[in-house]
Motif scaffolding. Structure first.
Motif, PDB file in Angstrom:
ATOM      1  N   ILE A 144      -9.693  -7.019  -7.949  1.00 19.60           N
ATOM      2  CA  ILE A 144     -11.139  -6.814  -7.771  1.00 19.60           C
ATOM      3  C   ILE A 144     -11.409  -6.465  -6.312  1.00 19.60           C
ATOM      4  N   ASN A 145     -12.130  -5.370  -6.094  1.00 14.34           N
ATOM      5  CA  ASN A 145     -12.468  -4.958  -4.726  1.00 14.34           C
ATOM      6  C   ASN A 145     -13.348  -6.041  -4.079  1.00 14.34           C
ATOM      7  N   PRO A 189      -9.436  -0.082 -12.355  1.00 13.17           N
ATOM      8  CA  PRO A 189      -9.230   0.276 -13.772  1.00 13.17           C
ATOM      9  C   PRO A 189      -7.754   0.297 -14.164  1.00 13.17           C
ATOM     10  N   GLU A 190      -6.854   0.442 -13.179  1.00  8.59           N
ATOM     11  CA  GLU A 190      -5.420   0.495 -13.513  1.00  8.59           C
ATOM     12  C   GLU A 190      -4.722  -0.844 -13.287  1.00  8.59           C
ATOM     13  N   ARG A 191      -5.507  -1.895 -13.054  1.00  8.72           N
ATOM     14  CA  ARG A 191      -4.969  -3.252 -12.827  1.00  8.72           C
ATOM     15  C   ARG A 191      -4.064  -3.309 -11.587  1.00  8.72           C
ATOM     16  N   GLU A 192      -4.362  -2.400 -10.649  1.00  8.33           N
ATOM     17  CA  GLU A 192      -3.619  -2.427  -9.386  1.00  8.33           C
ATOM     18  C   GLU A 192      -4.349  -3.305  -8.369  1.00  8.33           C
ATOM     19  N   GLU A 195      -6.047   5.907  -4.156  1.00 12.35           N
ATOM     20  CA  GLU A 195      -7.264   5.324  -4.739  1.00 12.35           C
ATOM     21  C   GLU A 195      -7.072   3.855  -5.159  1.00 12.35           C
ATOM     22  N   ASN A 196      -5.810   3.417  -5.196  1.00  9.37           N
ATOM     23  CA  ASN A 196      -5.550   2.033  -5.612  1.00  9.37           C
ATOM     24  C   ASN A 196      -5.215   1.102  -4.443  1.00  9.37           C
ATOM     25  N   ASN A 245       0.815  -1.221   0.000  1.00 13.50           N
ATOM     26  CA  ASN A 245       0.000   0.000   0.000  1.00 13.50           C
ATOM     27  C   ASN A 245       0.846   1.267   0.000  1.00 13.50           C
ATOM     28  N   ASP A 246       2.026   1.206   0.664  1.00 13.95           N
ATOM     29  CA  ASP A 246       2.931   2.363   0.653  1.00 13.95           C
ATOM     30  C   ASP A 246       3.386   2.700  -0.765  1.00 13.95           C
TER      31      ASP A 246
END
Ligand SMILES: *[C@@H]1O[C@H](CO)[C@@H](O)[C@H](O)[C@H]1NC(C)=O
Ligand SMILES: *[C@@H]1O[C@H](CO)[C@@H](O)[C@H](O)[C@H]1NC(C)=O
Ligand SMILES: *[C@@H]1O[C@H](CO)[C@@H](O)[C@H](O)[C@H]1NC(C)=O
Ligand SMILES: *[C@@H]1O[C@H](CO)[C@@H](O)[C@H](O)[C@H]1NC(C)=O
Length: 347
Positions: free
Chosen positions: A288-289, A297-300, A237-238, A231-232
């Motif tokens: 996927i959330n 949308p950014e494949r993160e 938003e990702n 996450n860092d």
């Protein structure tokens, strides 16, 4: 205490220790290498059961670790206990399994126990469905095709469950999806070695590592520090939660810095002992959330993980591939109950 007594006591203690060891070997003949020096590294922070493959989690406070994965603890859930990844969705046409990779909305299907013989299914916009745990006497048996064309035993859950899941995914019951169930019988355990032994990253797998409908191993463990480190590296938003990685056990602790789990070999939690048999390879599902079923949308976070969590794998056909990993896949060596806040030991 005089000298004689001291000698006597330490002699008795030594005899006691020998007897305890002998009893241990008698009870665990295959696990003689489990007498180890254990070091505390952290605590269990989450226990998540995913009874339906690709479905929503049940959050547990304790779990019974069996050879093929975690199960609800009878102390918390009387009558009927759900086990990890014992149900899956498959296509009626070719008996091929379906996951959230193709149908992200599957992540919102909640399976739970209704009463002592009925399972309950809930999903957004759908009426609750109750159905009986299928049995091979009353329901159709089949083999469902999963990854690498592996075929796994299944018992079909009947037309009502099939119509319900087809309606949820497709809006009508025609392009037939069905639900299959694994009763956990030993007779139908997977021969994963046949398929995976020749992959270079899977050298430590044994047949005993296999879960029921899990991609491969019985139990998946994720370290919160590794998720935090990821996450860092991500824009706000990702960012993800540990639930993106669908582990059975999530841990955190002073002795568990980010990615330390990659190098752990043996783990002991509560009564259970596990062996790390491979890194968990990651796919599009992590994007996927888990609470909305919406793809990033950014494949993160996969895109970022691909930049620093890379491992080379060599396939049986000598082809090399780069894989991305997070968490460890574990085999259950000593089954037993584990609880939230239990200390995690490694050796
Ligand atoms: C793995 O299990 C299968 C059957 O479940 C068996 O046929 C095979 O010999 C086993 N392989 C090993 C190496 O134990
Ligand atoms: C297999 O396990 C050993 C002992 O933990 C470890 O050193 C080795 O790296 C593992 N091999 C693979 C391919 O994971
Ligand atoms: C486990 O949690 C307790 C309470 O939060 C904490 O004091 C302890 O340091 C943790 N154990 C480890 C090994 O991190
Ligand atoms: C775990 O420990 C924390 C304090 O460290 C406590 O607040 C929490 O209630 C405990 N959870 C369970 C399920 O025992």
């Amino acid at each position: 205490m005089n000298y004689f007594n001291m000698q006597y006591t330490s002699g008795a203690a030594a005899l006691g220790a020998i007897a305890a060891t002998a009893i241990y070997y008698y009870l665990h003949p295959k696990n003689e290498n489990l007498i180890r020096t254990w070091k505390a590294v952290g605590n269990v922070t989450k226990l998540h059961l995913h009874p339906l493959k690709s479905g929503r989690r049940l959050e547990l406070t304790s779990a019974d670790c069996t050879d093929v994965g975690i199960r609800q603890n009878p102390e918390d859930q009387e009558g009927l206990q759900l086990r990890d990844r014992t149900y899956l969705v498959y296509g009626e046409k070719n008996n091929e399994f379906k996951t959230a990779r193709t149908f992200p909305q599957l992540l919102l299907v909640q399976m739970s126990v209704h009463d002592k013989d009925q399972i309950r299914l809930d999903a957004p916009g759908m009426p609750t469905l109750l159905f009986k745990v299928p049995t091979k006497l009353k329901n159709k048996e089949l083999r469902v095709k999963v990854h690498q064309s592996e075929e796994i035993y299944s018992i079909d859950c009947g037309d009502e469950a099939a119509n319900w899941i087809s309606n949820y995914i497709h809006g009508d019951s025609t392009p037939g999806l069905r639900i299959g169930y694994h009763d956990g019988s030993m007779k139908h355990r997977r021969n994963i070695l046949k398929i995976y032994k020749s992959f270079s990253i899977y050298k430590n797998l044994t047949n005993k590592s296999a879960g029921l409908y899990s991609d491969l191993s019985a139990v998946l463990l994720v370290n919160q520090a590794s998720v935090d480190d990821l996450n860092d590296k991500l824009r706000e938003e990702n960012r993800v939660v540990s639930e993106n990685f669908r582990s059975s056990i999530t841990i955190a602790g002073e002795g568990a810095p980010a990615y330390a789990e990659d190098d752990w070999e043996w783990l002991k939690i509560g009564e259970a002992v596990f062996r790390n048999v491979k890194p968990c390879t990651r796919c599009i599902m992590t994007t996927i959330n888990p609470d909305t079923g919406v793809r990033n949308p950014e494949r993160e976070p996969l895109k970022t993980m691909e930049t620093y969590r890379r491992l080379k794998n060599q396939k049986p056909n000598k082809e090399r591939e780069i894989i991305t990993t997070m968490g460890i896949s574990m085999e259950v060596n000593v089954p037993g109950v584990i609880r939230i806040n239990d200390t995690v030991y490694i050796a």
